[in-house]
Scaffold this motif. Structure first.
Motif, PDB file in Angstrom:
ATOM      1  N   TYR A  32       0.841  -1.186   0.000  1.00 51.46           N
ATOM      2  CA  TYR A  32       0.000   0.000   0.000  1.00 51.46           C
ATOM      3  C   TYR A  32       0.879   1.240   0.000  1.00 51.46           C
ATOM      4  O   TYR A  32       2.040   1.204   0.392  1.00 51.46           O
ATOM      5  CB  TYR A  32      -0.915   0.015   1.232  1.00 51.46           C
ATOM      6  CG  TYR A  32      -0.167  -0.125   2.538  1.00 51.46           C
ATOM      7  CD1 TYR A  32       0.064  -1.379   3.082  1.00 51.46           C
ATOM      8  CD2 TYR A  32       0.301   0.989   3.207  1.00 51.46           C
ATOM      9  CE1 TYR A  32       0.758  -1.514   4.268  1.00 51.46           C
ATOM     10  CE2 TYR A  32       0.995   0.864   4.394  1.00 51.46           C
ATOM     11  CZ  TYR A  32       1.222  -0.397   4.925  1.00 51.46           C
ATOM     12  OH  TYR A  32       1.895  -0.532   6.093  1.00 51.46           O
ATOM     13  N   SER A  33       0.323   2.315  -0.435  1.00 51.71           N
ATOM     14  CA  SER A  33       0.980   3.612  -0.350  1.00 51.71           C
ATOM     15  C   SER A  33       0.378   4.402   0.797  1.00 51.71           C
ATOM     16  O   SER A  33      -0.820   4.295   1.076  1.00 51.71           O
ATOM     17  CB  SER A  33       0.789   4.400  -1.658  1.00 51.71           C
ATOM     18  OG  SER A  33       1.435   3.763  -2.731  1.00 51.71           O
ATOM     19  N   MET A  34       1.221   5.183   1.437  1.00 52.23           N
ATOM     20  CA  MET A  34       0.762   6.090   2.488  1.00 52.23           C
ATOM     21  C   MET A  34       1.359   7.463   2.236  1.00 52.23           C
ATOM     22  O   MET A  34       2.390   7.576   1.550  1.00 52.23           O
ATOM     23  CB  MET A  34       1.165   5.590   3.882  1.00 52.23           C
ATOM     24  CG  MET A  34       0.500   4.296   4.295  1.00 52.23           C
ATOM     25  SD  MET A  34       0.906   3.801   5.991  1.00 52.23           S
ATOM     26  CE  MET A  34      -0.151   4.908   6.934  1.00 52.23           C
ATOM     27  N   SER A  52       5.446   4.920  -1.589  1.00 54.45           N
ATOM     28  CA  SER A  52       4.819   3.703  -2.098  1.00 54.45           C
ATOM     29  C   SER A  52       5.335   2.478  -1.354  1.00 54.45           C
ATOM     30  O   SER A  52       6.339   2.532  -0.643  1.00 54.45           O
ATOM     31  CB  SER A  52       5.099   3.558  -3.593  1.00 54.45           C
ATOM     32  OG  SER A  52       6.459   3.191  -3.787  1.00 54.45           O
ATOM     33  N   SER A  53       4.664   1.360  -1.570  1.00 54.09           N
ATOM     34  CA  SER A  53       5.111   0.112  -0.940  1.00 54.09           C
ATOM     35  C   SER A  53       6.489  -0.296  -1.449  1.00 54.09           C
ATOM     36  O   SER A  53       7.236  -0.980  -0.744  1.00 54.09           O
ATOM     37  CB  SER A  53       4.105  -1.002  -1.219  1.00 54.09           C
ATOM     38  OG  SER A  53       3.940  -1.196  -2.612  1.00 54.09           O
ATOM     39  N   ARG A  71       8.526   5.189   6.637  1.00 50.72           N
ATOM     40  CA  ARG A  71       7.511   4.280   7.185  1.00 50.72           C
ATOM     41  C   ARG A  71       8.160   3.144   7.937  1.00 50.72           C
ATOM     42  O   ARG A  71       9.303   2.776   7.673  1.00 50.72           O
ATOM     43  CB  ARG A  71       6.613   3.740   6.063  1.00 50.72           C
ATOM     44  CG  ARG A  71       7.334   2.900   5.043  1.00 50.72           C
ATOM     45  CD  ARG A  71       6.519   2.773   3.769  1.00 50.72           C
ATOM     46  NE  ARG A  71       5.421   1.820   3.879  1.00 50.72           N
ATOM     47  CZ  ARG A  71       4.482   1.663   2.957  1.00 50.72           C
ATOM     48  NH1 ARG A  71       4.480   2.411   1.863  1.00 50.72           N
ATOM     49  NH2 ARG A  71       3.524   0.774   3.114  1.00 50.72           N
ATOM     50  N   ASP A  72       7.407   2.591   8.868  1.00 53.55           N
ATOM     51  CA  ASP A  72       7.796   1.398   9.593  1.00 53.55           C
ATOM     52  C   ASP A  72       6.728   0.355   9.275  1.00 53.55           C
ATOM     53  O   ASP A  72       5.626   0.395   9.826  1.00 53.55           O
ATOM     54  CB  ASP A  72       7.854   1.698  11.097  1.00 53.55           C
ATOM     55  CG  ASP A  72       8.332   0.510  11.912  1.00 53.55           C
ATOM     56  OD1 ASP A  72       8.142  -0.645  11.466  1.00 53.55           O
ATOM     57  OD2 ASP A  72       8.871   0.717  13.006  1.00 53.55           O
ATOM     58  N   TYR A  94      -3.139  15.886   7.094  1.00 54.58           N
ATOM     59  CA  TYR A  94      -3.918  14.648   7.053  1.00 54.58           C
ATOM     60  C   TYR A  94      -3.071  13.530   6.452  1.00 54.58           C
ATOM     61  O   TYR A  94      -2.474  13.711   5.389  1.00 54.58           O
ATOM     62  CB  TYR A  94      -5.157  14.816   6.182  1.00 54.58           C
ATOM     63  CG  TYR A  94      -6.138  15.853   6.657  1.00 54.58           C
ATOM     64  CD1 TYR A  94      -6.051  17.173   6.230  1.00 54.58           C
ATOM     65  CD2 TYR A  94      -7.183  15.505   7.514  1.00 54.58           C
ATOM     66  CE1 TYR A  94      -6.957  18.126   6.652  1.00 54.58           C
ATOM     67  CE2 TYR A  94      -8.100  16.463   7.944  1.00 54.58           C
ATOM     68  CZ  TYR A  94      -7.969  17.761   7.512  1.00 54.58           C
ATOM     69  OH  TYR A  94      -8.884  18.703   7.933  1.00 54.58           O
ATOM     70  N   CYS A  95      -3.039  12.390   7.108  1.00 55.87           N
ATOM     71  CA  CYS A  95      -2.398  11.243   6.488  1.00 55.87           C
ATOM     72  C   CYS A  95      -3.450  10.410   5.762  1.00 55.87           C
ATOM     73  O   CYS A  95      -4.650  10.528   6.026  1.00 55.87           O
ATOM     74  CB  CYS A  95      -1.649  10.396   7.498  1.00 55.87           C
ATOM     75  SG  CYS A  95      -2.683   9.468   8.630  1.00 55.87           S
ATOM     76  N   TYR A  96      -2.993   9.598   4.838  1.00 61.40           N
ATOM     77  CA  TYR A  96      -3.884   8.714   4.102  1.00 61.40           C
ATOM     78  C   TYR A  96      -3.175   7.402   3.823  1.00 61.40           C
ATOM     79  O   TYR A  96      -1.961   7.320   3.823  1.00 61.40           O
ATOM     80  CB  TYR A  96      -4.351   9.346   2.786  1.00 61.40           C
ATOM     81  CG  TYR A  96      -3.271   9.423   1.734  1.00 61.40           C
ATOM     82  CD1 TYR A  96      -2.444  10.534   1.627  1.00 61.40           C
ATOM     83  CD2 TYR A  96      -3.062   8.369   0.840  1.00 61.40           C
ATOM     84  CE1 TYR A  96      -1.446  10.601   0.694  1.00 61.40           C
ATOM     85  CE2 TYR A  96      -2.061   8.428  -0.111  1.00 61.40           C
ATOM     86  CZ  TYR A  96      -1.250   9.549  -0.175  1.00 61.40           C
ATOM     87  OH  TYR A  96      -0.259   9.596  -1.112  1.00 61.40           O
ATOM     88  N   VAL A  97      -3.961   6.375   3.581  1.00 64.33           N
ATOM     89  CA  VAL A  97      -3.451   5.104   3.074  1.00 64.33           C
ATOM     90  C   VAL A  97      -4.294   4.726   1.866  1.00 64.33           C
ATOM     91  O   VAL A  97      -5.520   4.869   1.879  1.00 64.33           O
ATOM     92  CB  VAL A  97      -3.477   3.995   4.152  1.00 64.33           C
ATOM     93  CG1 VAL A  97      -4.883   3.737   4.663  1.00 64.33           C
ATOM     94  CG2 VAL A  97      -2.875   2.706   3.608  1.00 64.33           C
ATOM     95  N   LEU A  98      -3.613   4.307   0.823  1.00 62.37           N
ATOM     96  CA  LEU A  98      -4.278   3.967  -0.429  1.00 62.37           C
ATOM     97  C   LEU A  98      -4.318   2.453  -0.581  1.00 62.37           C
ATOM     98  O   LEU A  98      -3.291   1.809  -0.777  1.00 62.37           O
ATOM     99  CB  LEU A  98      -3.534   4.603  -1.606  1.00 62.37           C
ATOM    100  CG  LEU A  98      -4.051   4.271  -3.003  1.00 62.37           C
ATOM    101  CD1 LEU A  98      -5.504   4.721  -3.153  1.00 62.37           C
ATOM    102  CD2 LEU A  98      -3.170   4.921  -4.056  1.00 62.37           C
TER     103      LEU A  98
END
Length: 114
Positions: A32-34, A52-53, A71-72, A94-98
């Motif tokens: 996933y992307s964050m 991205s992942s 990221r962790d 704002y954070c997001y996860v796709l």
């Protein structure tokens, strides 16, 4: 159900630093992307950074040399290290996860002011 919990915002003087965290809970797998958006006062929400992942990063031009996204994966957490902050960085972040859909955090207020 995916939930995102943000932390780390606050008030800082110009030139200072803040580190934002965004922890994701729920079933998100490992591909996933964050990232982060922000909404300055009276303005539209704008993209800040993504990761991205596969490890590819992207940044808003005005923050590229000052902000670092990381990221962790073990903690399903994304971070945004913000250095050399300017008054124009003041915004709700704002954070997001796709995943198959986009999930958003609740937002955290960052204020850069002397």
């Amino acid at each position: 159900q995916v939930q995102l919990v943000e932390s780390g915002g606050g008030l800082v003087q110009p030139g200072g630093s803040l580190r934002l965290s965004c922890a994701a809970s729920g079933s998100i797998g490992n591909r996933y992307s964050m990232g982060w958006y922000r909404q300055p006062p009276g303005e539209q929400r704008e993209f800040v950074a993504s990761l991205s992942s596969g490890g590819t990063t992207d940044y808003l031009g005005s923050v590229k040399d000052r902000f670092t996204i990381s990221r962790d994966n073990a903690k399903n957490t994304v971070y945004l290290q913000m250095n050399s902050l300017r008054p124009e960085d003041t915004a709700v972040y704002y954070c997001y996860v796709l995943l198959s859909s986009v999930y958003w955090g609740q937002g955290t207020q960052d204020t850069v002011s002397s």
